[in-house]
Scaffold this active site. Structure first.
Site, PDB file in Angstrom:
ATOM      1  N   PRO A  78       0.776  -1.242   0.000  1.00 55.72           N
ATOM      2  CA  PRO A  78       0.000   0.000   0.000  1.00 55.72           C
ATOM      3  C   PRO A  78       0.811   1.297   0.000  1.00 55.72           C
ATOM      4  CG  PRO A  78       0.023  -0.922   2.197  1.00 55.72           C
ATOM      5  CD  PRO A  78       0.761  -1.900   1.312  1.00 55.72           C
ATOM      6  N   CYS A  79       1.451   1.579  -1.122  1.00 57.95           N
ATOM      7  CA  CYS A  79       2.221   2.822  -1.231  1.00 57.95           C
ATOM      8  C   CYS A  79       1.325   4.055  -1.186  1.00 57.95           C
ATOM      9  CB  CYS A  79       3.093   2.811  -2.484  1.00 57.95           C
ATOM     10  SG  CYS A  79       2.206   2.482  -3.998  1.00 57.95           S
ATOM     11  N   HIS A  80       0.031   3.888  -1.457  1.00 55.92           N
ATOM     12  CA  HIS A  80      -0.893   5.021  -1.378  1.00 55.92           C
ATOM     13  C   HIS A  80      -1.064   5.509   0.064  1.00 55.92           C
ATOM     14  CE1 HIS A  80      -3.427   1.470  -0.706  1.00 55.92           C
ATOM     15  NE2 HIS A  80      -4.221   2.257  -0.001  1.00 55.92           N
TER      16      HIS A  80
END
Length: 165
Positions: A134-136
């Site tokens: 989950p880089c967001h």
């Protein structure tokens, strides 16, 4: 050889990629660094078990729920990037971390006096398995929405859906 399959998300088309066993890529169509880690030789295959598992994960996620499993992942990256991506995997649904927070975790885990937030940003930006890694959920200092290879509009949508905005 790598294999690809498509997934229609509420935010546009997603391409999934596999080496036949694990997920090696997950990108929004047109995303920065799209398919950067794939072999030149590709075959479309919708019947791989890892694609079925990834579709199930995405269905749960886009319903606004927290998947209780992670598809098998194959992180094609340097040890540094894999280390950063493993930290991203630990960011809970609905929460965020800053690049600086991640840099401090890295420095502590590597037993070094410091780590560059810019280096962390480069590793986060090259994440080849979006959403599941989950880089967001990584934000700038003070919670600023910065840098997302899939686009800031998508990042904001995802964080709103998770209740993090």
């Amino acid at each position: 050889m790598d294999y690809i399959s498509r997934y229609p998300s509420p935010l546009g088309g997603i391409t999934m990629a596999s080496d036949g066993e694990g997920l090696v890529g997950l990108w929004f169509d047109g995303q920065k660094y799209f398919a950067a880690t794939l072999d030149r030789e590709l075959e479309v295959r919708d019947d791989l078990p890892v694609f079925a598992e990834t579709r199930r994960w995405l269905d749960i996620y886009f319903r606004g729920q927290v998947p209780d499993f992670t598809p098998a992942l194959v992180m094609r990256a340097s040890p540094f990037r894999r280390h950063v991506w493993n930290i991203l995997l630990g960011i809970p649904y609905g929460q965020t971390m800053t690049y600086g927070d991640i840099a401090r975790v890295l420095a502590r885990e590597r037993m070094t006096p410091g780590m560059s937030a810019q280096a962390v940003g480069g590793a986060v930006g090259h994440n080849g398995i979006s959403l599941i890694i989950p880089c967001h959920r990584v934000v700038g200092a003070g919670g600023a929405l910065t840098g997302y290879a899939g686009g800031l509009d998508r990042k904001a949508w995802l964080l709103r859906m998770e209740g993090a905005l």
